[in-house]
Design a protein around this motif. Structure first.
Motif, PDB file in Angstrom:
ATOM      1  N   VAL A 173       0.344  -5.334  -6.404  1.00 30.13           N
ATOM      2  CA  VAL A 173       0.596  -4.656  -7.660  1.00 30.13           C
ATOM      3  C   VAL A 173       0.822  -3.194  -7.364  1.00 30.13           C
ATOM      4  CG1 VAL A 173      -0.823  -6.255  -8.986  1.00 30.13           C
ATOM      5  CG2 VAL A 173      -1.881  -4.233  -8.018  1.00 30.13           C
ATOM      6  N   GLY A 174       1.411  -2.456  -8.299  1.00 27.57           N
ATOM      7  CA  GLY A 174       1.563  -1.030  -8.084  1.00 27.57           C
ATOM      8  C   GLY A 174       2.854  -0.505  -8.648  1.00 27.57           C
ATOM      9  N   THR A 175       3.330   0.600  -8.086  1.00 30.66           N
ATOM     10  CA  THR A 175       4.489   1.269  -8.653  1.00 30.66           C
ATOM     11  C   THR A 175       5.782   0.558  -8.329  1.00 30.66           C
ATOM     12  OG1 THR A 175       4.627   2.682  -6.706  1.00 30.66           O
ATOM     13  CG2 THR A 175       3.324   3.488  -8.532  1.00 30.66           C
ATOM     14  N   ALA A 213      -9.232   7.451  12.345  1.00 34.26           N
ATOM     15  CA  ALA A 213      -9.492   8.844  12.026  1.00 34.26           C
ATOM     16  C   ALA A 213      -8.871   9.216  10.694  1.00 34.26           C
ATOM     17  CB  ALA A 213      -8.901   9.742  13.118  1.00 34.26           C
ATOM     18  N   ALA A 214      -9.507  10.155  10.015  1.00 27.99           N
ATOM     19  CA  ALA A 214      -9.036  10.549   8.688  1.00 27.99           C
ATOM     20  C   ALA A 214      -7.622  11.064   8.719  1.00 27.99           C
ATOM     21  CB  ALA A 214      -9.970  11.626   8.120  1.00 27.99           C
ATOM     22  N   LEU A 215      -7.197  11.632   9.857  1.00 29.60           N
ATOM     23  CA  LEU A 215      -5.851  12.139   9.963  1.00 29.60           C
ATOM     24  C   LEU A 215      -4.824  11.028   9.747  1.00 29.60           C
ATOM     25  CD1 LEU A 215      -3.909  14.439  10.672  1.00 29.60           C
ATOM     26  CD2 LEU A 215      -4.176  13.809  13.079  1.00 29.60           C
ATOM     27  N   GLY A 216      -5.104   9.821  10.229  1.00 33.99           N
ATOM     28  CA  GLY A 216      -4.167   8.721  10.077  1.00 33.99           C
ATOM     29  C   GLY A 216      -4.122   8.188   8.669  1.00 33.99           C
ATOM     30  N   LEU A 217      -5.084   8.556   7.832  1.00 36.80           N
ATOM     31  CA  LEU A 217      -5.138   8.043   6.476  1.00 36.80           C
ATOM     32  C   LEU A 217      -4.560   9.018   5.466  1.00 36.80           C
ATOM     33  CD1 LEU A 217      -8.734   6.560   6.566  1.00 36.80           C
ATOM     34  CD2 LEU A 217      -6.572   5.393   6.976  1.00 36.80           C
ATOM     35  N   ALA A 218      -4.339  10.239   5.862  1.00 33.20           N
ATOM     36  CA  ALA A 218      -3.911  11.257   4.904  1.00 33.20           C
ATOM     37  C   ALA A 218      -2.430  11.105   4.601  1.00 33.20           C
ATOM     38  CB  ALA A 218      -4.175  12.650   5.476  1.00 33.20           C
ATOM     39  N   PRO A 219      -2.066  10.929   3.323  1.00 27.47           N
ATOM     40  CA  PRO A 219      -0.656  10.806   2.987  1.00 27.47           C
ATOM     41  C   PRO A 219       0.082  12.115   3.170  1.00 27.47           C
ATOM     42  CG  PRO A 219      -1.977  10.917   0.992  1.00 27.47           C
ATOM     43  CD  PRO A 219      -2.937  10.840   2.137  1.00 27.47           C
ATOM     44  N   THR A 220       1.350  12.011   3.541  1.00 26.62           N
ATOM     45  CA  THR A 220       2.190  13.194   3.658  1.00 26.62           C
ATOM     46  C   THR A 220       3.421  12.993   2.789  1.00 26.62           C
ATOM     47  OG1 THR A 220       3.482  12.347   5.485  1.00 26.62           O
ATOM     48  CG2 THR A 220       1.437  13.485   6.045  1.00 26.62           C
ATOM     49  N   ALA A 221       4.068  14.087   2.462  1.00 29.62           N
ATOM     50  CA  ALA A 221       5.211  14.019   1.556  1.00 29.62           C
ATOM     51  C   ALA A 221       6.345  13.201   2.143  1.00 29.62           C
ATOM     52  CB  ALA A 221       5.680  15.426   1.220  1.00 29.62           C
ATOM     53  N   ALA A 222       6.463  13.204   3.492  1.00 25.08           N
ATOM     54  CA  ALA A 222       7.606  12.558   4.129  1.00 25.08           C
ATOM     55  C   ALA A 222       7.405  11.058   4.291  1.00 25.08           C
ATOM     56  CB  ALA A 222       7.845  13.184   5.499  1.00 25.08           C
ATOM     57  N   LEU A 223       6.201  10.569   4.115  1.00 19.80           N
ATOM     58  CA  LEU A 223       5.909   9.171   4.383  1.00 19.80           C
ATOM     59  C   LEU A 223       5.522   8.445   3.104  1.00 19.80           C
ATOM     60  CD1 LEU A 223       3.730   9.568   7.608  1.00 19.80           C
ATOM     61  CD2 LEU A 223       6.169   9.070   7.457  1.00 19.80           C
ATOM     62  N   ALA A 224       5.912   7.168   3.021  1.00 15.28           N
ATOM     63  CA  ALA A 224       5.436   6.342   1.917  1.00 15.28           C
ATOM     64  C   ALA A 224       3.972   5.984   2.153  1.00 15.28           C
ATOM     65  CB  ALA A 224       6.281   5.075   1.820  1.00 15.28           C
ATOM     66  N   GLU A 225       3.232   5.833   1.055  1.00 14.76           N
ATOM     67  CA  GLU A 225       1.818   5.479   1.169  1.00 14.76           C
ATOM     68  C   GLU A 225       1.611   4.029   0.747  1.00 14.76           C
ATOM     69  OE1 GLU A 225      -2.308   7.516  -0.062  1.00 14.76           O
ATOM     70  OE2 GLU A 225      -1.194   6.715  -1.754  1.00 14.76           O
ATOM     71  N   MET A 281       9.649  -2.067  -0.220  1.00 15.94           N
ATOM     72  CA  MET A 281       9.395  -0.837  -0.974  1.00 15.94           C
ATOM     73  C   MET A 281      10.453  -0.599  -2.050  1.00 15.94           C
ATOM     74  SD  MET A 281       6.587   0.194   0.264  1.00 15.94           S
ATOM     75  CE  MET A 281       6.433   1.873  -0.376  1.00 15.94           C
ATOM     76  N   GLU A 282      11.722  -0.949  -1.774  1.00 20.11           N
ATOM     77  CA  GLU A 282      12.823  -0.821  -2.729  1.00 20.11           C
ATOM     78  C   GLU A 282      12.859   0.560  -3.376  1.00 20.11           C
ATOM     79  OE1 GLU A 282      13.257  -4.066  -5.379  1.00 20.11           O
ATOM     80  OE2 GLU A 282      12.839  -5.577  -3.857  1.00 20.11           O
ATOM     81  N   GLY A 283      12.735   1.581  -2.552  1.00 19.15           N
ATOM     82  CA  GLY A 283      12.870   2.954  -3.013  1.00 19.15           C
ATOM     83  C   GLY A 283      11.599   3.592  -3.526  1.00 19.15           C
ATOM     84  N   ALA A 284      10.506   2.835  -3.652  1.00 19.82           N
ATOM     85  CA  ALA A 284       9.255   3.397  -4.158  1.00 19.82           C
ATOM     86  C   ALA A 284       8.591   4.271  -3.097  1.00 19.82           C
ATOM     87  CB  ALA A 284       8.306   2.273  -4.574  1.00 19.82           C
ATOM     88  N   ASP A 285       7.836   5.261  -3.541  1.00 19.30           N
ATOM     89  CA  ASP A 285       7.125   6.156  -2.628  1.00 19.30           C
ATOM     90  C   ASP A 285       5.755   5.625  -2.245  1.00 19.30           C
ATOM     91  OD1 ASP A 285       9.203   8.012  -2.629  1.00 19.30           O
ATOM     92  OD2 ASP A 285       8.422   9.038  -4.402  1.00 19.30           O
ATOM     93  N   ASP A 286       5.239   4.671  -2.979  1.00 18.76           N
ATOM     94  CA  ASP A 286       3.935   4.103  -2.666  1.00 18.76           C
ATOM     95  C   ASP A 286       3.883   2.662  -3.153  1.00 18.76           C
ATOM     96  OD1 ASP A 286       2.645   4.071  -5.503  1.00 18.76           O
ATOM     97  OD2 ASP A 286       3.426   6.116  -5.262  1.00 18.76           O
ATOM     98  N   HIS A 287       2.929   1.936  -2.672  1.00 16.56           N
ATOM     99  CA  HIS A 287       2.760   0.533  -3.043  1.00 16.56           C
ATOM    100  C   HIS A 287       1.291   0.168  -2.899  1.00 16.56           C
ATOM    101  CE1 HIS A 287       4.611  -3.492  -3.694  1.00 16.56           C
ATOM    102  NE2 HIS A 287       3.448  -3.870  -3.205  1.00 16.56           N
ATOM    103  N   THR A 288       0.770  -0.584  -3.867  1.00 12.62           N
ATOM    104  CA  THR A 288      -0.632  -0.981  -3.851  1.00 12.62           C
ATOM    105  C   THR A 288      -0.751  -2.483  -3.669  1.00 12.62           C
ATOM    106  OG1 THR A 288      -1.278   0.853  -5.279  1.00 12.62           O
ATOM    107  CG2 THR A 288      -2.795  -1.008  -5.150  1.00 12.62           C
ATOM    108  N   VAL A 289      -1.615  -2.884  -2.770  1.00 13.84           N
ATOM    109  CA  VAL A 289      -1.934  -4.296  -2.541  1.00 13.84           C
ATOM    110  C   VAL A 289      -3.409  -4.488  -2.854  1.00 13.84           C
ATOM    111  CG1 VAL A 289      -2.004  -6.165  -0.863  1.00 13.84           C
ATOM    112  CG2 VAL A 289      -0.197  -4.452  -0.728  1.00 13.84           C
TER     113      VAL A 289
END
Length: 368
Positions: free
Chosen positions: A136-138, A8-20, A117-125
């Motif tokens: 790759v990513g932030t 469901a789209a709800l599970g995909l939506a990023p939130t401020a409290a969670l890493a993406e 994650m090493e402190g990053a808020d998001d990560h891209t694979v």
């Protein structure tokens, strides 16, 4: 290939409290992704998210940002490399709490890849059909660059040391270099000098055992220790004194589960000749139905073909609360219920005798 399900789209939506976590698909096939993480109750796995060719998808899971995540990717006709971080999965959409007893609970047990994650808020694979999944990513890159042949496990650095670094590594006989989680990720960090006993190679993993101060320390590929480290330990000489480092993830009785990160050999404790002479299969000189099997520091009694629970042999000078200071060993079992102590009164290539401290009776064995 997993049955393709779109959460469901709800599970995909990023939130401020969670890493993406962001997964990008550079293949020509739809890929399905599952994610693992440390949840509020236990290790948890969720899936599957489908990512179309040429598309990216953001995923947020758990109850807050994590220092480490894990993922598995599958696609029709494409084989991706994974590491020996094991989680439970099923073909359908799922959220599974717990990463043990997968088969007994009706799930598959499969390998995932680690993301630090090493402190990053998001990560891209990014997934490619022509090479291993590249990250790759932030955040800093965490992909592995060399794979242990045939191991299906964690991978280490592809760099070759030369000069002083290589000399020091050879002298100390240190562990292979592998990427590991920061200390404290899986429990309380520790550094201990103890005895490496042996490893057990199981159907789908490896367990290696250390003993120190009346405790059994177990490092396992089922519990986030790198397979590269465990495979290296399995080539080391039995009963080698080592300084070993990692996280203490749990303990019960007299057994501590550890996530091993490094080790190197140190000076012997002085009991190496007795340990070496005792290795092998032995039969009681007084009762042909009673046998003892000693492998590394593992001591297993067998009567009428039925094995008892193996114990570990903690060598020392003398037995607690017993007169005398000769070479002795105390048995340590995972449940802590067997603490018998024996003096080694005689041992050679073909026979040995033990004196049971506290009782005074002698147990004589011949090589079987």
């Amino acid at each position: 290939m997993k049955t393709l399900y779109l959460l469901a789209a709800l599970g995909l939506a990023p939130t401020a409290a969670l890493a993406e976590l962001r997964f990008c698909n550079d293949t020509d096939e739809v890929v399905s992704v599952a994610v693992g993480y440390k949840g509020a109750q236990d290790w948890t796995s969720e899936g599957w998210w489908n990512v179309d060719p040429g598309d990216c998808k953001g995923v947020t899971v758990g109850d807050g940002p994590k220092t480490h995540y894990y993922y598995r990717v599958e696609a029709r006709g494409i084989t991706f490399e994974h590491e020996a971080y094991m989680f439970c999965t099923i073909d359908e959409e799922f959220t599974i709490v717990g990463d043990t007893d997968c088969d007994a609970r009706g799930y598959d047990r499969e390998e995932f890849v680690e993301i630090a994650m090493e402190g990053a808020d998001d990560h891209t694979v990014t997934f490619s059909a022509t090479e291993d999944p590249a990250q790759v990513g932030t955040g800093p890159a965490t992909d592995r660059t060399a794979n242990a042949a045939g191991s299906g496990g964690d991978t280490g650095s592809a760099q070759t040391e030369t000069g002083g670094a290589a000399l020091l590594r050879n002298v100390l006989r240190t562990s292979p270099e592998v990427e590991t989680a920061p200390g404290g990720t899986y429990g309380e960090p520790f550094t201990i000098t103890g005895l490496f006993s042996h490893c057990d190679v199981l159907d789908a993993g490896i367990n290696c055992y250390f003993i120190h101060d009346g405790w059994i320390y177990t490092a396992s590929s089922y519990n986030h220790t790198s397979t590269v480290l465990l495979e290296d330990l399995n080539t080391r000489e039995l009963n080698t004194t080592m300084l070993f480092t990692g996280d203490l993830s749990s303990y019960e009785g007299k057994e501590a589960e550890i996530v091993l990160t490094s080790y190197f050999e140190t000076a012997s404790d002085g009991f190496e000749s007795e340990r070496a002479a005792l290795q092998g299969f032995w039969k009681s000189a007084d009762d042909s139905q009673f046998e003892v099997v000693i492998h590394g520091s593992s001591y297993e009694e067998v009567y009428e073909g039925i094995p008892d629970v193996p114990a570990m042999m903690q060598f020392m000078q003398g037995c607690p609360d017993a007169p005398g200071d000769g070479v002795a060993f105390q048995l340590v079992t995972p449940d802590g219920l067997d603490d018998r102590c024996f003096f080694v009164s005689y041992v050679d290539d073909n026979a040995f005798e033990l004196i049971y401290a506290g009782r005074g009776n002698t147990l004589a064995f011949v090589r079987n």
